[in-house]
Write an enzyme that holds these catalytic residues in place. Structure first.
Site, PDB file in Angstrom:
ATOM      1  N   SER A  65       0.720  -1.292   0.067  1.00  0.00           N
ATOM      2  CA  SER A  65      -0.040  -0.249  -0.098  1.00  0.00           C
ATOM      3  C   SER A  65       0.954   1.343  -0.068  1.00  0.00           C
ATOM      4  CB  SER A  65      -1.065  -0.180   1.199  1.00  0.00           C
ATOM      5  OG  SER A  65      -1.994   0.925   1.045  1.00  0.00           O
ATOM      6  N   HIS A  66       0.787   2.125   1.032  1.00  0.00           N
ATOM      7  CA  HIS A  66       1.442   3.273   1.179  1.00  0.00           C
ATOM      8  C   HIS A  66       2.760   3.207   1.862  1.00  0.00           C
ATOM      9  CE1 HIS A  66      -0.649   2.216   4.743  1.00  0.00           C
ATOM     10  NE2 HIS A  66      -0.229   2.887   5.381  1.00  0.00           N
TER      11      HIS A  66
ATOM     12  N   ASP B  33      -2.144   6.777  -3.377  1.00  0.00           N
ATOM     13  CA  ASP B  33      -0.804   5.935  -2.630  1.00  0.00           C
ATOM     14  C   ASP B  33      -0.357   4.945  -3.497  1.00  0.00           C
ATOM     15  OD1 ASP B  33      -2.993   4.029  -2.521  1.00  0.00           O
ATOM     16  OD2 ASP B  33      -2.301   3.162  -0.636  1.00  0.00           O
TER      17      ASP B  33
ATOM     18  N   ASP C  56      -0.691   1.635  -4.059  1.00  0.00           N
ATOM     19  CA  ASP C  56      -1.504   0.700  -5.087  1.00  0.00           C
ATOM     20  C   ASP C  56      -2.878   1.513  -5.310  1.00  0.00           C
ATOM     21  OD1 ASP C  56      -2.467   0.755  -2.193  1.00  0.00           O
ATOM     22  OD2 ASP C  56      -3.408  -0.964  -2.004  1.00  0.00           O
TER      23      ASP C  56
ATOM     24  N   ASP D 192      -5.607   2.813  -3.755  1.00  0.00           N
ATOM     25  CA  ASP D 192      -6.708   2.775  -3.110  1.00  0.00           C
ATOM     26  C   ASP D 192      -7.022   4.094  -2.237  1.00  0.00           C
ATOM     27  OD1 ASP D 192      -4.951   1.900  -1.313  1.00  0.00           O
ATOM     28  OD2 ASP D 192      -6.033   0.495  -0.706  1.00  0.00           O
ATOM     29  N   ARG D 193      -5.748   4.924  -1.880  1.00  0.00           N
ATOM     30  CA  ARG D 193      -6.161   6.045  -1.072  1.00  0.00           C
ATOM     31  C   ARG D 193      -6.208   7.283  -2.067  1.00  0.00           C
ATOM     32  NH1 ARG D 193      -2.789   5.704   4.645  1.00  0.00           N
ATOM     33  NH2 ARG D 193      -3.621   3.342   5.088  1.00  0.00           N
TER      34      ARG D 193
ATOM     35  N   THR E 206     -11.464   0.086  12.066  1.00  0.00           N
ATOM     36  CA  THR E 206     -10.508   0.350  10.989  1.00  0.00           C
ATOM     37  C   THR E 206     -10.378  -0.818  10.179  1.00  0.00           C
ATOM     38  OG1 THR E 206      -9.483   2.147  12.209  1.00  0.00           O
ATOM     39  CG2 THR E 206      -8.198   0.980  10.528  1.00  0.00           C
TER      40      THR E 206
ATOM     41  N   GLU F  97     -12.814   6.512   5.252  1.00  0.00           N
ATOM     42  CA  GLU F  97     -12.129   6.490   6.471  1.00  0.00           C
ATOM     43  C   GLU F  97     -10.933   7.774   6.528  1.00  0.00           C
ATOM     44  OE1 GLU F  97     -10.641   2.209   7.573  1.00  0.00           O
ATOM     45  OE2 GLU F  97     -10.176   2.459   5.510  1.00  0.00           O
TER      46      GLU F  97
ATOM     47  N   SER G 290      -8.155   7.593   7.240  1.00  0.00           N
ATOM     48  CA  SER G 290      -6.782   7.487   6.555  1.00  0.00           C
ATOM     49  C   SER G 290      -6.673   7.505   5.080  1.00  0.00           C
ATOM     50  CB  SER G 290      -6.488   5.875   6.995  1.00  0.00           C
ATOM     51  OG  SER G 290      -7.571   4.962   6.604  1.00  0.00           O
TER      52      SER G 290
ATOM     53  N   LYS H 240     -11.355   0.602  -1.148  1.00  0.00           N
ATOM     54  CA  LYS H 240     -11.660   1.970  -1.302  1.00  0.00           C
ATOM     55  C   LYS H 240     -10.933   2.316  -2.423  1.00  0.00           C
ATOM     56  CE  LYS H 240      -7.684   2.380   1.774  1.00  0.00           C
ATOM     57  NZ  LYS H 240      -7.591   1.255   2.556  1.00  0.00           N
TER      58      LYS H 240
HETATM   59  C1  G6P Z   1      -5.187  -0.055   5.398  1.00  0.00           C
HETATM   60  C2  G6P Z   1      -6.802  -0.511   5.249  1.00  0.00           C
HETATM   61  C3  G6P Z   1      -7.629   0.746   5.549  1.00  0.00           C
HETATM   62  C4  G6P Z   1      -7.222   1.180   7.152  1.00  0.00           C
HETATM   63  C5  G6P Z   1      -5.819   1.476   7.079  1.00  0.00           C
HETATM   64  C6  G6P Z   1      -5.550   1.664   8.675  1.00  0.00           C
HETATM   65  O1  G6P Z   1      -4.941   0.956   4.564  1.00  0.00           O
HETATM   66  O2  G6P Z   1      -6.895  -0.706   4.020  1.00  0.00           O
HETATM   67  O3  G6P Z   1      -8.969   0.351   5.312  1.00  0.00           O
HETATM   68  O4  G6P Z   1      -7.838   2.295   7.379  1.00  0.00           O
HETATM   69  O5  G6P Z   1      -4.986   0.314   6.497  1.00  0.00           O
HETATM   70  O6  G6P Z   1      -4.111   1.801   8.801  1.00  0.00           O
HETATM   71  P1  G6P Z   1      -3.579   1.408  10.249  1.00  0.00           P
HETATM   72  O7  G6P Z   1      -2.019   1.526   9.842  1.00  0.00           O
HETATM   73  O8  G6P Z   1      -3.994   2.620  10.874  1.00  0.00           O
HETATM   74  O9  G6P Z   1      -4.018   0.310  10.843  1.00  0.00           O
HETATM   75 ZN    ZN Z   2      -3.234   1.547  -0.405  1.00  0.00          ZN
END
Ligand code: G6P
Ligand code: ZN
Length: 583
Positions: free
Chosen positions: A124-125, A300, A302, A304-305, A368, A387, A389, A400
Site C-alpha cells: 500500500s502506502h 498511494d 496501490d 486505493d487511497r 478500522t 476513513e 486514513s 476503497k
Molecule cells: C489499510 C486499510 C484501511 C485502514 C488502514 C489503517 O489501508 O485498507 O482500511 O484504514 O489500513 O491503517 P492503520 O495503519 O491505521 O492500521
Molecule cells: Zn493502499
C-alpha cells in the site's frame, strides 16, 4: 503446449506470518527468505474452500513494487500445482487494488470464466525497494479483502505447514505482453492470461460518472488541476482516464510513471509525503511559481487511497466522504436513485454522521479496515463510505478507490459549475467545503502518528489509557489539571463492533474518550506497520456555530492536543517529543 509436473516440497512453519489490517506486510528481505512467500501462498490456498482453488481462476497482480515480478512467477507456479485452472495477470504485473476488485467482480475471461478471488501484491502506502516493504493479501469472490475468519485460518495454517506444491518446471511467463499462454498439467490445461490493466476499471468508471460533464469542466480556461500518483500504480489509470478519456493536458499529471521503489519516496498521499503536490497547490512552506491549480489530488502506491486539495486548501478525508455523500445523488449518475446508507470507520470524524442524520440515511460506524464495509455493501445497506486514513469509496467495488474519489470530486465541481464553466469565477473546492460547514457544522480534526516506536512501550501506553477509563471522575480531575477550557469526558471505552450482517464481534478496536461537547480523543495501534509499533492519536472537535467554523484548525484543536499528550504521557512512554507525521 508446454507440459508441467507438480512437485511436493517439504517446509516448516515460519514465525510472524499473521496478516495485519490489510494483508501480510514485511520487509523485502523477510519475504526473500527461503519458503517465506511459498508458505504464505500455500497457507492461503489451504484456507480457501477447495472449489475456489481447484479448477478456479484467480487474479495475481499489484502495485509493481520491488519483488513483485519474482513473486508473481512463484504464485503462478504454485497456482498451477494446486490445481488452479487460470491465472489472470495485469500487463507488467500491474493492477491497482481497486482494479483487482473490479476485475474479480466484472471481468469475464475468453472462455467465459470469472475469477474466484485474487492475490494483491502491495504494501500500500509503505515505501518499496530492496530494503523496504513488500506485501500480499487475498481478496475473495466479492472483490473484497478476505474476512477475519479466512485470515485467521491462513495464519493458523502458517503455524503448522509442512509442505507446499509447485510446478517447478513451468517456465516463467512473459507478463509484459498481452495474451494467453497455455500449459498442460496433471489436471488438464492451465492458462495464464495477461490483459490490459486499465480496460475493465475504465469501463466501470464510465458507467458510474458522467465523463462528458467532467470533460467540460477540465476544458474550462478557469479550471486547472494536478494529479500526483507518487510513482505508484495510479499513474497508469490517471494517464488513461484524465488524459485520454477526459482530455486533460499532460502537465496535469506528476509522478505518473510507476516505479518499483516509488522514486525513493513514501507513496502515502498526505500533507507530509505528497510534497511536490502540496507545494504546487500553494500549501508548502514557500510559495509556488505562478498561480496554483484549482484542484489537486494524490494516490498511494496501490491507488486505493486519495488526498483531495483545493487551491491553498486541504480537505480532510473525514470531510471529503461527508461532502461526497451530501452531493452524490445530484452530482453522480450512479447514485441518482438515492443512497442505501453510509458508513465510516470509528476514528473518522463524525462529519458523515451529521450528513446521515440530515438526509435521513442509514449510518454505520465500523472498526478500522475496509473489510468491515464489505459486509454492509453486500447486504445492500451502504453506498458510500470512508476513513480518516485517506480512503473513500462506494459499493461499485469492495475496496476503497483513489481514482473514484477524484472523479467524485470532479463530478461535484462539474455539477456545481455546469451553468458556469465559462463564467468569471468557478465555484471552488474551498467554496464547497465552507458551504458544507455552514450547513452541517465543522469537525476540526487532526491525527498524530508516532511511527516505529518501541512495541512494548506502545503497549504499556495503551494499557495505561485503558486502566484510566475505570474512573471517569479521576480522568476529569486529571484533565482539569491540564486545561480548564475543554469539556468533560462523559464516556470512555475500547471500541467493540458487532457486525450487523454476520454477527461477528471485533474487540479492542481503539481506545475512546468522548467529551460532552461531541469532541473525541481516540488512541489506536496501527495494524499496517512492518516494524515496531505505530501509535495513532486522533483528535476531533465539533463546531456548530457558523461564525466559528473558519478558525485555524491547529488553534482550534490546541487545548485537546494538550490534554491528549499529557493524559497519555506520550513523551514519557515513547521518548518522542513530537509525532512523526501530523495530518
Ligand atoms: C489499510 C486499510 C484501511 C485502514 C488502514 C489503517 O489501508 O485498507 O482500511 O484504514 O489500513 O491503517 P492503520 O495503519 O491505521 O492500521
Ligand atoms: Zn493502499
Amino acid at each position: 503446449m508446454v507440459l508441467f509436473t507438480v512437485t511436493r516440497k517439504e517446509t516448516a512453519p515460519i514465525q510472524g506470518q499473521k496478516p495485519g489490517t490489510s494483508g501480510l506486510r514485511k520487509k523485502v528481505t523477510v519475504f526473500k527468505q527461503p519458503n517465506y512467500l511459498h508458505n504464505f501462498v500455500q497457507a492461503t490456498f489451504n484456507a480457501l474452500s477447495p472449489d475456489k482453488v481447484r479448477g478456479a481462476t484467480i487474479v495475481v497482480s499489484g502495485d509493481g513494487r520491488y519483488f513483485s515480478e519474482e513473486a508473481i512467477q512463484i504464485i503462478i507456479k504454485m497456482a498451477a500445482a494446486n490445481g488452479v485452472k487460470g491465472v489472470w495477470v495485469g500487463q507488467n504485473g500491474l493492477l491497482s487494488t481497486p482494479a483487482v476488485s473490479a476485475v474479480i467482480r466484472e471481468r469475464v475471461g475468453k472462455d467465459g470464466s470469472k475469477a474466484a478471488g485474487g492475490f494483491i501484491l502491495t504494501a500500500s502506502h509503505n515505501p518499496g525497494g530492496p530494503h523496504e516493504d513488500f506485501g500480499i493479501k487475498y481478496n475473495m469472490e466479492n472483490g473484497g479483502p478476505a474476512p477475519e475468519g479466512i485470515t485467521d485460518k491462513i495464519y493458523a495454517n502458517t503455524t503448522t505447514i509442512n509442505e507446499y506444491f509447485i510446478a517447478e518446471d513451468l517456465p516463467d511467463v512473459d507478463i509484459s505482453s498481452i495474451g494467453i499462454t497455455s500449459f498442460g498439467g496433471p489436471d488438464g490445461s492451465f492458462d495464464v492470461d495477461v490483459f490490459d490493466a486499465t480496460d475493465d476499471y475504465v469501463k466501470l468508471m464510465k458507467s458510474i460518472f458522467d465523463f462528458e460533464i467532467i470533460k467540460k469542466l477540465l476544458a474550462s480556461p478557469k479550471f486547472s488541476f494536478c494529479y500526483d500518483a507518487l510513482h505508484g500504480v495510479a499513474g497508469i489509470y490517471a494517464k488513461r482516464i484524465f488524459l485520454e478519456e477526459l482530455g486533460a493536458s499532460g502537465s496535469s499529471l506528476i509522478n505518473c510513471t510507476p516505479k518499483e521503489d516509488f522514486g525513493g519516496g513514501h507513496p502515502d498521499p498526505n500533507l507530509t509525503y505528497a510534497k511536490e503536490l502540496v507545494a504546487r497547490l500553494g500549501l508548502g512552506k514557500s510559495s509556488p511559481e505562478g498561480e496554483p491549480p484549482e484542484f489537486g489530488a494524490a494516490a498511494d502506491g496501490d491507488a486505493d487511497r486519495n488526498m483531495i486539495l483545493g487551491k491553498r486548501f486541504f480537505v480532510t478525508p473525514s470531510d471529503s466522504v461527508a461532502i461526497i455523500a451530501a452531493n452524490a445523488v445530484k452530482a453522480i449518475p450512479y447514485f441518482n436513485s438515492g443512497l442505501k446508507g453510509v458508513a465510516r470507520s470509528m476514528p473518522t470524524s463524525a462529519a458523515l454522521d451529521v450528513v446521515a442524520k440530515n438526509l435521513n440515511l442509514k449510518f454505520f460506524e465500523v472498526p478500522t479496515g475496509w473489510k468491515f464495509f464489505g459486509n454492509l455493501m453486500d447486504a445492500g445497506v451502504c453506498s458510500v463510505c470512508g476513513e480518516e486514513s485517506f480512503g473513500t469509496g462506494s459499493d461499485h467495488i469492495r475496496e476503497k478507490d483513489g481514482i473514484w474519489a477524484v472523479l467524485a470530486w470532479l463530478s461535484i465541481l462539474a455539477y456545481r459549475n455546469k451553468d458556469n464553466v465559462d463564467g468569471d469565477k468557478l465555484v471552488t473546492v474551498q467554496d464547497i467545503v465552507e458551504e458544507h460547514w455552514a450547513t452541517y457544522g465543522r469537525h476540526y480534526y487532526t491525527r498524530y502518528d508516532y511511527e516505529n516506536v518501541d512495541a512494548s512501550a506502545a503497549k504499556e501506553l495503551m494499557a495505561a489509557l485503558v486502566k484510566l477509563q475505570s474512573s471517569l471522575s479521576a480522568v476529569n480531575e486529571i484533565i482539569k489539571g491540564i486545561r480548564s477550557d475543554v469539556a468533560e469526558v462523559v464516556e470512555a471505552d475500547e471500541f467493540e463492533y458487532k457486525d450487523p450482517v454476520d454477527g461477528s464481534v471485533s474487540k479492542h478496536q481503539g481506545i475512546r474518550y468522548l467529551f460532552g461537547d461531541g469532541s473525541r480523543l481516540v488512541f489506536r495501534l496501527s495494524g499496517t506497520g512492518s516494524e515496531g509499533a505505530t501509535i495513532r492519536l486522533y483528535i476531533e472537535q465539533y463546531e456548530k456555530d457558523p461564525s466559528k467554523t473558519g478558525r485555524d484548525s491547529q488553534d482550534a484543536l490546541a487545548p485537546l492536543v494538550d490534554v491528549a499528550l499529557k493524559l497519555s504521557k506520550m513523551e514519557e512512554f515513547t521518548g518522542r517529543s513530537a509525532p512523526t507525521v501530523i495530518t
